[in-house]
Design a protein around this motif. Structure first.
Motif, PDB file in Angstrom:
ATOM      1  N   HIS A 182      35.794  39.059  52.348  1.00 21.75           N
ATOM      2  CA  HIS A 182      36.023  38.252  51.030  1.00 21.75           C
ATOM      3  C   HIS A 182      34.195  38.411  50.919  1.00 21.75           C
ATOM      4  O   HIS A 182      33.931  38.323  49.660  1.00 21.75           O
ATOM      5  N   SER A 183      33.556  38.525  51.674  1.00 19.93           N
ATOM      6  CA  SER A 183      31.902  38.504  51.177  1.00 19.93           C
ATOM      7  C   SER A 183      31.476  39.995  50.665  1.00 19.93           C
ATOM      8  O   SER A 183      30.900  39.828  49.799  1.00 19.93           O
ATOM      9  N   TRP A 184      31.996  40.992  50.826  1.00 20.60           N
ATOM     10  CA  TRP A 184      31.876  42.281  50.410  1.00 20.60           C
ATOM     11  C   TRP A 184      32.656  42.408  48.953  1.00 20.60           C
ATOM     12  O   TRP A 184      31.894  42.789  47.920  1.00 20.60           O
ATOM     13  N   GLY A 185      33.651  41.640  48.737  1.00 22.92           N
ATOM     14  CA  GLY A 185      34.375  41.679  47.338  1.00 22.92           C
ATOM     15  C   GLY A 185      33.306  40.935  46.563  1.00 22.92           C
ATOM     16  O   GLY A 185      33.264  41.118  45.205  1.00 22.92           O
ATOM     17  N   GLU A 186      32.982  39.695  46.974  1.00 23.44           N
ATOM     18  CA  GLU A 186      31.991  38.792  46.356  1.00 23.44           C
ATOM     19  C   GLU A 186      30.872  39.540  45.893  1.00 23.44           C
ATOM     20  O   GLU A 186      30.463  39.208  44.780  1.00 23.44           O
ATOM     21  N   ILE A 188      30.227  42.575  45.554  1.00 27.09           N
ATOM     22  CA  ILE A 188      30.309  43.732  44.249  1.00 27.09           C
ATOM     23  C   ILE A 188      30.755  42.838  43.037  1.00 27.09           C
ATOM     24  O   ILE A 188      30.131  43.326  41.887  1.00 27.09           O
ATOM     25  N   GLY A 189      31.549  41.902  43.181  1.00 26.62           N
ATOM     26  CA  GLY A 189      31.639  41.144  41.955  1.00 26.62           C
ATOM     27  C   GLY A 189      30.327  40.581  41.363  1.00 26.62           C
ATOM     28  O   GLY A 189      30.250  40.633  40.045  1.00 26.62           O
ATOM     29  N   TRP A 203      31.537  51.431  39.151  1.00 30.06           N
ATOM     30  CA  TRP A 203      31.126  50.876  40.436  1.00 30.06           C
ATOM     31  C   TRP A 203      31.933  51.479  41.439  1.00 30.06           C
ATOM     32  O   TRP A 203      33.066  51.717  41.514  1.00 30.06           O
ATOM     33  N   SER A 204      30.974  51.867  42.553  1.00 34.18           N
ATOM     34  CA  SER A 204      31.570  52.520  43.617  1.00 34.18           C
ATOM     35  C   SER A 204      31.246  51.943  44.919  1.00 34.18           C
ATOM     36  O   SER A 204      30.245  51.033  44.963  1.00 34.18           O
ATOM     37  N   THR A 205      32.034  51.970  45.849  1.00 38.07           N
ATOM     38  CA  THR A 205      31.740  51.476  47.370  1.00 38.07           C
ATOM     39  C   THR A 205      31.969  52.430  48.442  1.00 38.07           C
ATOM     40  O   THR A 205      32.781  53.326  48.145  1.00 38.07           O
ATOM     41  N   ASN A 224      37.505  43.476  43.181  1.00 38.27           N
ATOM     42  CA  ASN A 224      36.385  42.791  42.566  1.00 38.27           C
ATOM     43  C   ASN A 224      36.003  43.812  41.315  1.00 38.27           C
ATOM     44  O   ASN A 224      34.713  43.324  40.897  1.00 38.27           O
ATOM     45  N   GLY A 225      36.398  44.793  41.063  1.00 41.65           N
ATOM     46  CA  GLY A 225      35.873  45.661  40.039  1.00 41.65           C
ATOM     47  C   GLY A 225      35.449  47.084  40.327  1.00 41.65           C
ATOM     48  O   GLY A 225      35.134  47.786  39.407  1.00 41.65           O
TER      49      GLY A 225
END
Ligand code: KIV
Ligand code: ZN
Length: 515
Positions: A182-186, A188-189, A203-205, A224-225
């Motif tokens: 959840h914190s990683w998604g947040e 990136i968002g 945007w890449s991860t 998250n995008g």
């Protein structure tokens, strides 16, 4: 391109770069080309073929991949250093579609202790790196190493600056595998929302698996995008590995209701890709690994078996055939001739330009067909790998081996090996035939290397299958994996040990990108 409107998920495969940073997984040029061909068949969008500045071998391997691959973009990693970027740019030059991936660390801990640079120096260098890279290609990716532990405001500042400088892809790595979904998604968002012009880039991860959450974190980023995921076949990679390509792709496909995204992956090529990478790197796939593990679609309990027989979907959310299980067709047999052999090699993406290697591989195939009635694609990959290994580095070569065991007697093995063309013989006893064989080899070579791993896998099924052995040796900080295959596992073990010794004493030196 607006990321929010785009329903394509770009699959960036880094098996040949981050995957190769696994202990002992380094690959030869020929092996990299073979995997790259398979990745192209799999349908990945970007192949990160290596880190060109690491060594001459890496540079040449990337160049060979760039010459071969026609449909995927070929990429080289480069630190934000002028020489690295020039090496990367020159290595990818022959590619039809080319990318430079440059990076610099942005966390306090890395900037102060590793780079010994201030924030403003890092910012300036990041922009400069993108400009250097643009001299070679307009497809430039920028990564903020250790983004997970970087100050968010500094990240926004750096990403804003590199986008203005012309970067087309912004990669946000969890270099140390520290994040939770959840914190990683947040994060990136938040970045996509706060970085100016964020809609102009992809945007890449890039997530590592130290806490076992690389795939979950990558998918949280996608929700998250993020529209590019960096991943590897079998989750291979530095330490606990990277996000696994097969899990990402099948999650997005199976839960299209949630992700609403498409990839260009031909999922039926997933299992063949997994097997090829495992054979070449010597990293076996754990049986309970999702998608590509031998048990991923096996139902043991009676209730499950009954349910699946009545209605497959009771216990299966994916079809085994859709990810390539059952694709290991019988390829050739005892009566197959040279032309059939050559044409199967071509279908498998194996191009052998030396007659000497082709003849020797064909002889090897004939020998194998005498021992084993059905030859599978995996057998062909294994025998071609062995042939290349012997031709490339042949300081030590197995000539013959005799091993015996009998109830209530100590196992024994005698080996004859060539060292620089001269024949040596030794006999030793051991706890088993393999142990006795390794002791005999050591009594000749006296390598003093530490045995870190010994593992045996069946390449295909049945008791006449070839055993594929991996031996990991370490000496003086160097770690190598040796592989050997044979229908007799003691012989396969001897070949693997000798292969590891040859690698250990080859002169190949490589730099590590993060150091
Ligand atoms: O893990 C990491 O940060 C990397 C970068 C070079 C992208 O591999
Ligand atoms: Zn990485």
């Amino acid at each position: 391109m607006s990321t929010s409107l785009n329903n394509q998920l770009i699959i960036f495969d880094t098996t040949l770069r981050d995957g190769e940073q696994s202990p002992g997984a380094s690959m030869t040029k020929e092996e990299k080309v073979r995997i790259a061909r398979q990745l192209e068949k799999l349908g990945v969008n970007v192949i990160e073929a290596g880190f060109a500045a690491a060594s001459l071998g890496d540079f040449e391997a990337i160049q060979a991949v760039a010459k071969t691959i026609k449909h995927s973009t070929v990429c080289s990693l480069a630190r934000a250093v002028e020489n690295d970027i020039h090496r990367a740019g020159n290595a990818i030059k022959p590619a039809k579609s080319k990318r430079i991936h440059t990076f610099i660390a942005t966390s306090k801990i890395h900037m102060e202790n590793k780079l010994r640079m201030t924030e403003s120096q890092v910012l300036e260098r990041a922009v400069q790196a993108v400009k250097w890279a643009l001299e070679f290609t307009d497809d430039v990716e920028f990564s903020a190493e250790d983004a997970v532990r970087s100050e968010i405001n500094f990240l926004v500042e750096v990403f804003d600056a590199v986008i203005q400088a012309g970067a087309k892809t912004i990669n946000v790595p969890d270099t140390v595998g520290y994040s939770i979904p959840h914190s990683w998604g947040e994060r990136i968002g938040m970045l996509i929302q706060n970085v100016p012009n964020s809609g102009k880039v992809v945007w890449s991860t890039h997530c590592h698996n130290d806490l076992g959450m690389a795939v979950a974190n990558s998918l949280a980023a996608v929700i998250n995008g993020a529209r590019q995921v960096e991943c590897t076949i079998n989750g291979l990679g530095e330490r606990a590995g990277n996000a696994s390509l097969e899990e990402i792709v099948m999650a997005v496909k199976t839960r299209r209701d949630i992700f609403k995204l498409e990839t260009t992956i031909n999922t039926e090529q997933i299992v063949p890709s997994s097997k090829l990478v495992s054979t070449i790197t010597g990293y076996p796939v754990q049986p309970n690994k999702a998608i590509v593990g031998a048990n991923a679609f096996a139902h043991e309990s009676g209730i499950h078996q009954d349910g699946v027989l009545k209605h497959r979907e009771t216990y299966e959310i994916m079809k085994a055939q859709d990810v390539g299980w059952g694709a290991n067709k019988i390829s050739l047999g005892k009566l197959s001739g040279r032309n059939a052999f050559k044409s199967r090699l071509k279908d498998l993406g194996i191009e052998i330009d030396s007659d000497e290697i082709l003849n020797a591989a064909f002889d090897r195939f004939k020998n194998l067909a005498d021992k084993k009635s059905e030859i599978f694609d995996e057998d062909i990959h294994a025998l071609v790998s062995e042939e290349y290994v012997e031709v490339a580095i042949d300081r030590y070569k197995l000539n013959s081996l005799k091993a015996s065991s009998e109830s209530n007697k100590t196992p024994k093995a005698s080996v004859v090996i060539f060292v620089d063309g001269k024949s040596y013989e030794a006999t030793s006893e051991g706890g088993g035939q393999v142990d006795a064989t390794f002791k005999s080899i050591e009594s000749i070579v006296k390598s003093d290397a530490e045995l870190l791993l010994y593992s045996v896998n069946n390449i295909t099924t049945g008791t006449d299958a070839q055993g594929e052995v991996t031996v990991r040796l370490a000496k003086g900080g160097r770690v190598v994996n040796g592989q050997g295959s044979d229908t007799d596992i003691v012989i396969a073990s001897a070949k693997a040990y000798i292969n590891a010794l040859n690698k250990l004493f080859s002169k190949l030196e490589r730099a590590h990108p993060q150091v």
